[in-house]
Design an enzyme around this catalytic site. Structure first.
Site, PDB file in Angstrom:
ATOM      1  N   MET A  90       0.884  -1.225  -0.014  1.00 16.07           N
ATOM      2  CA  MET A  90       0.192   0.035   0.218  1.00 16.07           C
ATOM      3  C   MET A  90       0.986   1.242   0.086  1.00 16.07           C
ATOM      4  SD  MET A  90      -3.531  -0.573   1.977  1.00 16.07           S
ATOM      5  CE  MET A  90      -2.902  -0.441   3.624  1.00 16.07           C
ATOM      6  N   GLY A  91       2.221   1.206  -0.413  1.00 17.21           N
ATOM      7  CA  GLY A  91       3.077   2.131  -0.354  1.00 17.21           C
ATOM      8  C   GLY A  91       3.609   2.655   0.820  1.00 17.21           C
TER       9      GLY A  91
ATOM     10  N   HIS B  83       8.736   1.160   3.412  1.00 16.82           N
ATOM     11  CA  HIS B  83      10.230   1.099   4.414  1.00 16.82           C
ATOM     12  C   HIS B  83      10.857  -0.123   4.405  1.00 16.82           C
ATOM     13  CE1 HIS B  83       7.528  -1.639   6.489  1.00 16.82           C
ATOM     14  NE2 HIS B  83       6.674  -0.759   6.634  1.00 16.82           N
TER      15      HIS B  83
ATOM     16  N   GLY C 122      11.042  -2.856   5.504  1.00 10.47           N
ATOM     17  CA  GLY C 122      10.056  -4.143   5.739  1.00 10.47           C
ATOM     18  C   GLY C 122       9.726  -4.307   4.157  1.00 10.47           C
ATOM     19  N   HIS C 123       9.267  -3.395   3.525  1.00 12.74           N
ATOM     20  CA  HIS C 123       8.643  -3.796   2.280  1.00 12.74           C
ATOM     21  C   HIS C 123       9.898  -4.373   1.217  1.00 12.74           C
ATOM     22  CE1 HIS C 123       5.550  -0.840   3.627  1.00 12.74           C
ATOM     23  NE2 HIS C 123       4.815  -1.837   3.321  1.00 12.74           N
TER      24      HIS C 123
ATOM     25  N   GLN D 163      -9.902  -2.454   2.524  1.00  8.82           N
ATOM     26  CA  GLN D 163      -9.269  -2.627   3.750  1.00  8.82           C
ATOM     27  C   GLN D 163      -9.727  -1.761   4.955  1.00  8.82           C
ATOM     28  OE1 GLN D 163      -5.922  -4.249   1.328  1.00  8.82           O
ATOM     29  NE2 GLN D 163      -5.260  -4.192   3.509  1.00  8.82           N
TER      30      GLN D 163
ATOM     31  N   LYS E  15       5.022 -10.396   9.304  1.00  2.00           N
ATOM     32  CA  LYS E  15       4.836  -9.325  10.130  1.00  2.00           C
ATOM     33  C   LYS E  15       3.039  -9.357  10.297  1.00  2.00           C
ATOM     34  CE  LYS E  15       3.875  -4.870  11.360  1.00  2.00           C
ATOM     35  NZ  LYS E  15       2.653  -4.262  10.611  1.00  2.00           N
TER      36      LYS E  15
ATOM     37  N   GLN F 211      -2.803 -12.393   7.826  1.00  2.00           N
ATOM     38  CA  GLN F 211      -2.913 -11.889   6.258  1.00  2.00           C
ATOM     39  C   GLN F 211      -2.328 -13.073   5.508  1.00  2.00           C
ATOM     40  OE1 GLN F 211      -2.688  -8.081   4.645  1.00  2.00           O
ATOM     41  NE2 GLN F 211      -0.632  -8.525   4.059  1.00  2.00           N
TER      42      GLN F 211
HETATM   43  P1  AMP Z   1       1.300  -2.661   3.521  1.00  2.00           P
HETATM   44  O1  AMP Z   1       1.936  -1.824   2.781  1.00  2.00           O
HETATM   45  O2  AMP Z   1       1.307  -2.306   4.860  1.00  2.00           O
HETATM   46  O3  AMP Z   1       0.096  -3.789   3.071  1.00  2.00           O
HETATM   47  O4  AMP Z   1       2.242  -4.003   3.531  1.00  2.00           O
HETATM   48  C1  AMP Z   1       2.661  -4.714   2.373  1.00  2.00           C
HETATM   49  C2  AMP Z   1       3.835  -6.000   2.697  1.00  2.00           C
HETATM   50  O5  AMP Z   1       4.752  -5.558   3.350  1.00  2.00           O
HETATM   51  C3  AMP Z   1       2.934  -6.852   3.511  1.00  2.00           C
HETATM   52  O6  AMP Z   1       3.112  -8.304   3.069  1.00  2.00           O
HETATM   53  C4  AMP Z   1       3.363  -6.872   4.925  1.00  2.00           C
HETATM   54  O7  AMP Z   1       3.313  -7.954   5.572  1.00  2.00           O
HETATM   55  C5  AMP Z   1       4.988  -6.280   4.623  1.00  2.00           C
HETATM   56  N1  AMP Z   1       5.559  -5.930   5.771  1.00  2.00           N
HETATM   57  C6  AMP Z   1       5.044  -4.697   6.463  1.00  2.00           C
HETATM   58  N2  AMP Z   1       5.859  -4.417   7.358  1.00  2.00           N
HETATM   59  C7  AMP Z   1       6.870  -5.373   7.320  1.00  2.00           C
HETATM   60  C8  AMP Z   1       8.031  -5.548   8.136  1.00  2.00           C
HETATM   61  N3  AMP Z   1       8.459  -4.634   9.079  1.00  2.00           N
HETATM   62  N4  AMP Z   1       8.883  -6.481   7.885  1.00  2.00           N
HETATM   63  C9  AMP Z   1       8.647  -7.295   6.780  1.00  2.00           C
HETATM   64  N5  AMP Z   1       7.332  -7.314   6.008  1.00  2.00           N
HETATM   65  C10 AMP Z   1       6.624  -5.997   6.384  1.00  2.00           C
END
Ligand code: AMP
Length: 292
Positions: A35-36, A39, A41-42, A66, A154, A158
């Site tokens: 979702m942009g 960081h 993690g992504h 969502q 994380k 999901q």
């Molecule tokens: P989101 O943009 O929040 O929908 O996240 C997109 C993807 O990044 C999802 O698969 C999340 O689980 C993953 N994600 C978000 N935060 C982290 C993190 N700290 N470490 C690893 N993957 C992450």
């Protein structure tokens, strides 16, 4: 020398032209939905996909399905240009940034529900949330048609719901779970951490600490309920204004595991969710009681 910007497409038609060429060339295609507000993690998920694929597509789409009314859809951070630069830096090949209309053509009636697993844990108070996730991910899978997709552990519920959907619907996509990327104090990196005040940010590291301590205690033989109760107390002591749950679950079905069913030698999952004011934080980790 100035780098060429990352190719960015906004329609299924443009996406498919590129994917078609890659397929003709016999390349293995990886996909990371986001979702942009990207960081580390992504970005770690992109790197994971690059280890096993020749080409990697990332999508950036803030999925309104969502969010419930009153949730943070309008203020959710958006930074597409910066996100594309970050994707480019780690070696991603293509950004798919569809419009709302592209994802949900007018009059759209089709939704995906992964029953039962969507109603527990984070889905308990907001079942619409995982219906929204499954629906958008299924649509994205159909647009991109990847060989591999990487999701962060994380968001463990999901990740398991997507695995189940892929199994149930017969998508020929390998689902990989990427490790959680954390800050130095253990807090899982998240776009929502930006909402925390400096004081809340200091307390937020308590989520990892509480779960990690519970994991050690359970693995050492402390009865599960006692370890979970202690972890809930730890969160409150760190300043969490509300604790939604700290619990143990089967790692695949997500059904609660208690002392009676937490079989020795079989992995379980420890999960927690709590609030600092209007900001909800979640985390999880594996635990394993050794057979002795
Ligand atoms: P989101 O943009 O929040 O929908 O996240 C997109 C993807 O990044 C999802 O698969 C999340 O689980 C993953 N994600 C978000 N935060 C982290 C993190 N700290 N470490 C690893 N993957 C992450």
């Amino acid at each position: 020398m100035k780098q060429k910007p990352l190719p960015r497409v906004r329609t299924k038609a443009d996406l498919r032209k590129i994917i078609y060429d890659w397929r003709q060339a016999g390349l293995r295609i990886g996909f990371v939905p986001t979702m942009g507000a990207l960081h580390n993690g992504h970005l770690s998920l992109i790197k994971r996909a690059l280890e096993v694929c020749d080409r990697v597509v990332a999508s950036i789409f803030v999925n309104p399905e969502q969010f419930a009314p009153g949730e943070d859809l309008d203020v959710y951070p958006r930074a597409e240009d910066e996100d594309c630069a970050k994707l480019q830096d780690v070696g991603c090949h293509l950004a798919y940034c569809p419009s709302l209309e592209e994802m949900y053509p007018e009059g759209s009636l089709t939704n995906i529900r992964v029953e039962d697993m969507s109603d527990l844990l984070d889905g308990g108070p907001r079942p619409h949330f995982f219906y929204g996730v499954a629906t958008v991910v299924a649509r994205l899978f159909i647009h991109v048609r990847p060989d591999v997709a990487v999701f962060g552990q994380k968001d463990y519920q999901q990740f398991q719901i997507i695995k189940r959907m892929v199994h149930d619907l017969g998508f020929e996509i390998e689902i990989i779970g990427g490790e959680t990327i954390r800050h130095a104090d253990g807090l899982a990196q998240s776009s929502r951490n930006l909402y925390l005040s400096p004081e809340e940010r200091r307390g937020a590291g308590g989520m990892f600490a509480a779960l990690h301590r519970a994991k050690m205690r359970i693995e050492a033989g402390t009865p599960i309920e006692a370890a979970l109760k202690e972890a809930r107390g730890h969160l409150t002591a760190c300043g969490f204004s509300k604790v939604d749950y700290v619990t143990t679950a089967d790692p695949h079905t997500l059904l609660a595991l208690d002392e009676a069913v937490a079989v020795k030698g079989k992995e379980g999952r420890l999960l927690g969710a709590g609030w600092f004011g209007k900001t909800r934080l979640i985390d999880n980790m594996a635990f394993l009681r050794e057979e002795r």
